[in-house]
Design a protein around this motif. Structure first.
Motif, PDB file in Angstrom:
ATOM      1  N   SER A 128       3.524  17.553 -16.793  1.00  0.00           N
ATOM      2  CA  SER A 128       3.254  17.474 -18.232  1.00  0.00           C
ATOM      3  C   SER A 128       2.233  18.517 -18.651  1.00  0.00           C
ATOM      4  O   SER A 128       2.384  19.171 -19.685  1.00  0.00           O
ATOM      5  CB  SER A 128       2.735  16.081 -18.608  1.00  0.00           C
ATOM      6  N   MET A 129       1.186  18.673 -17.827  1.00  0.00           N
ATOM      7  CA  MET A 129       0.157  19.644 -18.175  1.00  0.00           C
ATOM      8  C   MET A 129       0.706  21.074 -18.166  1.00  0.00           C
ATOM      9  O   MET A 129       0.422  21.874 -19.052  1.00  0.00           O
ATOM     10  CB  MET A 129      -1.017  19.542 -17.186  1.00  0.00           C
ATOM     11  N   GLU A 164       2.989   9.688 -10.027  1.00  0.00           N
ATOM     12  CA  GLU A 164       2.172   9.794 -11.233  1.00  0.00           C
ATOM     13  C   GLU A 164       1.470  11.150 -11.300  1.00  0.00           C
ATOM     14  O   GLU A 164       1.398  11.785 -12.355  1.00  0.00           O
ATOM     15  CB  GLU A 164       1.148   8.662 -11.239  1.00  0.00           C
ATOM     16  N   PHE A 165       0.964  11.579 -10.166  1.00  0.00           N
ATOM     17  CA  PHE A 165       0.277  12.866 -10.114  1.00  0.00           C
ATOM     18  C   PHE A 165       1.255  14.004 -10.398  1.00  0.00           C
ATOM     19  O   PHE A 165       0.909  14.970 -11.092  1.00  0.00           O
ATOM     20  CB  PHE A 165      -0.378  13.042  -8.743  1.00  0.00           C
ATOM     21  N   LEU A 206       2.270   1.793  -3.402  1.00  0.00           N
ATOM     22  CA  LEU A 206       1.240   2.241  -4.346  1.00  0.00           C
ATOM     23  C   LEU A 206       0.905   3.714  -4.137  1.00  0.00           C
ATOM     24  O   LEU A 206       0.716   4.461  -5.107  1.00  0.00           O
ATOM     25  CB  LEU A 206      -0.019   1.387  -4.200  1.00  0.00           C
ATOM     26  N   VAL A 207       0.826   4.127  -2.897  1.00  0.00           N
ATOM     27  CA  VAL A 207       0.567   5.547  -2.623  1.00  0.00           C
ATOM     28  C   VAL A 207       1.717   6.398  -3.145  1.00  0.00           C
ATOM     29  O   VAL A 207       1.506   7.476  -3.734  1.00  0.00           O
ATOM     30  CB  VAL A 207       0.343   5.766  -1.119  1.00  0.00           C
ATOM     31  N   SER A 250       3.177  21.754 -21.085  1.00  0.00           N
ATOM     32  CA  SER A 250       2.573  21.809 -22.423  1.00  0.00           C
ATOM     33  C   SER A 250       1.482  22.866 -22.519  1.00  0.00           C
ATOM     34  O   SER A 250       0.827  22.978 -23.548  1.00  0.00           O
ATOM     35  CB  SER A 250       1.974  20.445 -22.788  1.00  0.00           C
ATOM     36  N   VAL A 292       3.980  13.779 -12.293  1.00  0.00           N
ATOM     37  CA  VAL A 292       4.263  13.729 -13.731  1.00  0.00           C
ATOM     38  C   VAL A 292       3.104  14.310 -14.523  1.00  0.00           C
ATOM     39  O   VAL A 292       3.293  15.050 -15.498  1.00  0.00           O
ATOM     40  CB  VAL A 292       4.543  12.273 -14.168  1.00  0.00           C
ATOM     41  N   PHE A 293       1.889  14.008 -14.078  1.00  0.00           N
ATOM     42  CA  PHE A 293       0.697  14.528 -14.751  1.00  0.00           C
ATOM     43  C   PHE A 293       0.671  16.058 -14.693  1.00  0.00           C
ATOM     44  O   PHE A 293       0.486  16.733 -15.723  1.00  0.00           O
ATOM     45  CB  PHE A 293      -0.550  13.946 -14.079  1.00  0.00           C
ATOM     46  N   SER A 299       0.821  -1.202   0.000  1.00  0.00           N
ATOM     47  CA  SER A 299       0.000   0.000   0.000  1.00  0.00           C
ATOM     48  C   SER A 299       0.860   1.258   0.000  1.00  0.00           C
ATOM     49  O   SER A 299       0.574   2.222  -0.729  1.00  0.00           O
ATOM     50  CB  SER A 299      -0.913  -0.017   1.226  1.00  0.00           C
ATOM     51  N   ALA A 351       3.677   5.616  -5.648  1.00  0.00           N
ATOM     52  CA  ALA A 351       3.564   5.604  -7.110  1.00  0.00           C
ATOM     53  C   ALA A 351       2.484   6.561  -7.581  1.00  0.00           C
ATOM     54  O   ALA A 351       2.643   7.252  -8.598  1.00  0.00           O
ATOM     55  CB  ALA A 351       3.265   4.193  -7.603  1.00  0.00           C
ATOM     56  N   LEU A 352       1.377   6.624  -6.832  1.00  0.00           N
ATOM     57  CA  LEU A 352       0.307   7.562  -7.199  1.00  0.00           C
ATOM     58  C   LEU A 352       0.791   9.003  -7.083  1.00  0.00           C
ATOM     59  O   LEU A 352       0.495   9.834  -7.959  1.00  0.00           O
ATOM     60  CB  LEU A 352      -0.911   7.341  -6.293  1.00  0.00           C
TER      61      LEU A 352
END
Lengths: 58, 209
Positions: free
Chosen positions: A47-48, A40-41, A33-34, A51, A43-44, A30, A36-37
């Motif tokens: 990226s936004m 991921e957030f 995974l947290v 760009s 990187v998101f 767990s 990794a989340l």
């Protein structure tokens, strides 16, 4: 690339630390995974922002 | 992979499942919120012996999937892939493709998406100036087969009425195959914006001036 190095190192450190303390159980999975989340957030959002039109001005 | 994602986006829009950003956001919201509520209720009520780390892990997995999906969706929107296909959709198609032309005109009159027809025409070399690369052609065939379930050899030539799941007002009427296709997106790797531009030029389409 810098974030992959930093994030990967952090993830490996977290996983190693958690595994040494709790072995392989649900809490370790767990936690990873947290983490990794969160990566991921990041990187998101990165990226936004990179760009978007705002990046042209700042 | 961004090109592959763009093709899937076009094909999903083509069959009318998730045509807009609002729909795709609802798709994720309507699955994440019930998952969180049900998990919270089950643990709090003691109905099952689920530990909090398991709930947190499940929500994290869903979050990773949703954020990855939305990221790819946004990048494909801003990339060259969709703009090339949009250009192909507007380009005149050669006279040899009578069925394609008729279908394109009919769809244009009814305001339906043209991306699938544009990809089909580009794959056949019917769109002047745009042709799919071998990698793009492979992606096109693979994802079209998944999205359409082999119902139509030529995209758009099957009537919309023949697809009972087609309902632009609802995101819950998706066919199982498209659902499986969408849930397969999370395994795609992520690349930074600059790499996306390079990938687009390399894999998508070769433009001939």
């Amino acid at each position: 690339v810098k974030f992959v190095l930093a994030g990967g190192t952090g993830g490996l450190s977290l996983g190693l630390h958690a595994f040494l303390r709790h072995q392989a159980d649900a809490e370790v999975a767990s936690g990873l995974l947290v983490y990794a989340l969160a990566c991921e957030f990041y990187v998101f959002l990165f990226s936004m922002v990179s760009s978007s039109i705002r990046s042209l001005f700042f | 992979m961004f090109w592959a994602f763009s093709i899937v986006r076009i094909l999903v829009a083509e069959i009318g499942c998730v045509p807009e950003e609002k729909g795709i956001f609802r798709l994720h919201l309507f699955s994440a919120v019930p998952l969180a509520l049900v998990a919270f209720a089950l643990v709090m009520s003691g109905a099952i012996e689920t530990q909090w780390p398991v709930v947190l892990g499940a929500l994290s997995v869903h979050g990773i999937y949703s954020v990855s999906f939305l990221e790819l969706w946004s990048l494909s929107q801003g990339g060259y892939s969709l703009s090339i296909v949009e250009r192909a959709a507007e380009a005149p198609v050669c006279a040899t493709a009578k069925a394609c032309v008729a279908q394109r005109n009919r769809r244009r009159e009814t305001g339906q998406p043209l991306g699938g027809i544009a990809l089909f025409a580009a794959n056949r070399g019917w769109v002047p100036g745009i042709v799919l690369t071998p990698a793009g052609r492979l992606c096109y065939f693979f994802f079209r087969a998944i999205a359409l379930g082999g119902k139509s050899a030529i995209p758009g030539l099957t009537s919309i009425a023949d697809r009972p799941w087609t309902n632009r007002q609802s995101v819950t009427s998706m066919p199982p195959k498209v659902t499986a296709c969408l849930f397969g997106f999370w395994v795609f790797d992520r690349r930074p914006w600059s790499a996306h531009v390079v990938m687009s030029h390399r894999f998508i389409a070769e433009e001939h001036s």
